[in-house]
Design an enzyme around this catalytic site. Structure first.
Site, PDB file in Angstrom:
ATOM      1  N   ARG A  64       0.847  -1.189   0.000  1.00  0.00           N
ATOM      2  CA  ARG A  64       0.000   0.000   0.000  1.00  0.00           C
ATOM      3  C   ARG A  64       0.887   1.245   0.000  1.00  0.00           C
ATOM      4  NH1 ARG A  64       1.346   1.732   4.491  1.00  0.00           N
ATOM      5  NH2 ARG A  64       0.167   3.647   4.160  1.00  0.00           N
ATOM      6  N   ALA A  66       0.916   5.272  -2.029  1.00  0.00           N
ATOM      7  CA  ALA A  66       0.946   5.673  -3.433  1.00  0.00           C
ATOM      8  C   ALA A  66       2.273   5.406  -4.146  1.00  0.00           C
ATOM      9  CB  ALA A  66       0.556   7.147  -3.546  1.00  0.00           C
ATOM     10  N   ARG A  98      -6.497  -0.853  -7.402  1.00  0.00           N
ATOM     11  CA  ARG A  98      -6.922   0.233  -6.503  1.00  0.00           C
ATOM     12  C   ARG A  98      -7.071   1.485  -7.357  1.00  0.00           C
ATOM     13  NH1 ARG A  98      -4.715   1.059  -0.686  1.00  0.00           N
ATOM     14  NH2 ARG A  98      -6.888   1.732  -0.524  1.00  0.00           N
ATOM     15  N   GLN A 212      -3.545   2.301  10.179  1.00  0.00           N
ATOM     16  CA  GLN A 212      -2.219   2.401   9.569  1.00  0.00           C
ATOM     17  C   GLN A 212      -1.295   3.318  10.365  1.00  0.00           C
ATOM     18  OE1 GLN A 212      -5.118   2.695   7.806  1.00  0.00           O
ATOM     19  NE2 GLN A 212      -4.879   1.993   5.695  1.00  0.00           N
ATOM     20  N   ASP A 253      -2.743  10.275  -2.456  1.00  0.00           N
ATOM     21  CA  ASP A 253      -2.884   9.170  -3.401  1.00  0.00           C
ATOM     22  C   ASP A 253      -3.200   9.665  -4.810  1.00  0.00           C
ATOM     23  OD1 ASP A 253      -3.042   6.267  -1.949  1.00  0.00           O
ATOM     24  OD2 ASP A 253      -3.583   7.891  -0.598  1.00  0.00           O
ATOM     25  N   ASN A 263      -6.570  11.698  -0.177  1.00  0.00           N
ATOM     26  CA  ASN A 263      -5.675  11.008   0.752  1.00  0.00           C
ATOM     27  C   ASN A 263      -6.527  10.152   1.674  1.00  0.00           C
ATOM     28  OD1 ASN A 263      -2.940  10.555   1.716  1.00  0.00           O
ATOM     29  ND2 ASN A 263      -3.538  11.639   3.563  1.00  0.00           N
TER      30      ASN A 263
END
Length: 382
Positions: A64, A66, A98, A212, A253, A263
């Protein structure tokens, strides 16, 4: 397919395991990724032997962030090419894994285009596969270099806005070496402040629903010896009110042409709080995250994820073959539906600055971003 190997080490020592690496064991080339769903409990690598395994790793958030998604996408195309699979099919599957993160598509296209060009030029699939792998490796190197430059530009901006050091920085989600070929984006700026004695405190949002911040950013901050404190997302307001935040640093992102920033969900409320309390809200991301083909925030496709991520709490654990996603501790009645967007969009008027490897943009405008992207293209071509 993907295999798993666990690596456990001293939790006080920085990890020696990179977030992503290409390997060539005797049985054939593979892409090896650090499974971020298992952190901080254990360091486990996933070994992907084909693009579908990497797609699953991306969708499950084992891979994960970007910039790292861009690197993974490029390596995934190279993996398909080297192993003799259909490159276009692999590229299509990877790109759609994604939809919000534009870097994923950038990485996929870069390796796919290198493959196509070499194949057209030589007619040799092996040389074309080599070209795809070279493109992926080059992207990996460029991201590491971009990370270092973003840290430099971001720290200079902080010092300009907040002279005297002693920065108290609030961050959201995870933006360190786990999402990058280098030391990250927003986290890299905070780390640079720490190394130069200018970081007083890193405030780490838990980042619901998948934590996260708690699982990954706190993990990285602890291993770097940074002064950090974890807080629930809904405690940020009281922290601002108490005057304990000097700046907000987040990643991105996707950044639309007008400067709207997608984001991790929860970023937009922080921007609103920051504006009300006169605190800089700074986005740190590579130029590849700016998407000139997306005109504004309304045009950004926001990924919607499964309800179980909200209705259950799942601690990092060893997956069991054949068991469906979920299986955590229920925190809502059975059958509860949840609104679970992976991202939110912050409009440009709430963004104090966007920091990239090519410098900072402030104020954030369509014209300033277009000029930055044009300058980046000139540097790339020269």
């Amino acid at each position: 397919m993907a295999d798993q190997y666990a690596h456990r080490g001293d939790p006080q020592r920085p990890t020696e395991i990179p977030a992503i690496r290409w390997d060539e064991p005797p049985e054939g080339p593979v892409l090896v990724v650090l499974d971020q769903t298992r952190l901080p409990a254990e360091e486990v690598e996933l070994v992907c032997t084909d693009a579908p395994a990497l797609v699953e790793a991306i969708r499950s958030l084992a891979v994960r962030g970007a910039p790292l998604l861009g690197i993974a996408g490029a390596y995934g195309v190279a993996l398909a090419a080297v192993r003799g699979y259909d490159v276009d099919d692999a590229a299509s599957a990877l790109e759609s894994a994604r939809p919000t993160a534009v870097n994923l598509a950038v990485g996929v296209h870069r390796a796919r285009d290198a493959f196509r060009a070499a194949l057209a030029r030589t007619g040799d699939p092996r040389q074309a596969a080599g070209a795809a792998l070279a493109a992926a490796r080059q992207l990996h190197r460029e991201d590491a270099e971009a990370s270092a430059r973003m840290a430099e530009h971001g720290l200079a901006l902080l010092d300009e806005m907040l002279p005297g050091g002693g920065h108290r920085i609030l961050t959201h989600c995870n933006t360190g070496s786990l999402v990058s070929g280098g030391e990250g984006t927003a986290f890299a700026v905070a780390l640079a402040a720490h190394r130069t004695g200018r970081l007083r405190r890193l405030w780490v949002d838990e980042t619901r629903p998948l934590l996260q911040g708690a699982r990954l950013t706190a993990y990285e901050a602890a291993r770097c010896g940074m002064a950090y404190t974890l807080l629930t997302d809904n405690a940020a307001g009281s922290l601002f009110a108490a005057g304990e935040v000097d700046a907000v640093l987040v990643g991105a992102d996707r950044i639309a042409a007008d400067g709207s920033v997608a984001n991790k969900v929860g970023s937009y409320p922080l921007a609103v709080l920051a504006r009300y309390h006169h605190v800089p809200f700074i986005v740190v991301a590579p130029v590849t995250t700016v998407d000139p083909t997306t005109p504004d925030g309304a045009a950004i496709e926001v990924e919607q994820r499964s309800s179980h991520e909200v209705t259950e709490i799942t601690a990092p654990q060893v997956p069991v073959a054949g068991v469906e996603a979920g299986g955590g501790i229920p925190v809502a009645p059975l059958g509860t539906q949840a609104y679970n967007p992976a991202f939110d969009v912050t409009p440009p008027e709430l963004v104090t600055a966007i920091v990239t490897e090519e410098g900072a943009v402030s104020p954030v405008t369509t014209e300033a971003l277009a000029e930055l992207c044009a300058r980046s293209r000139q540097v790339t071509m020269s």
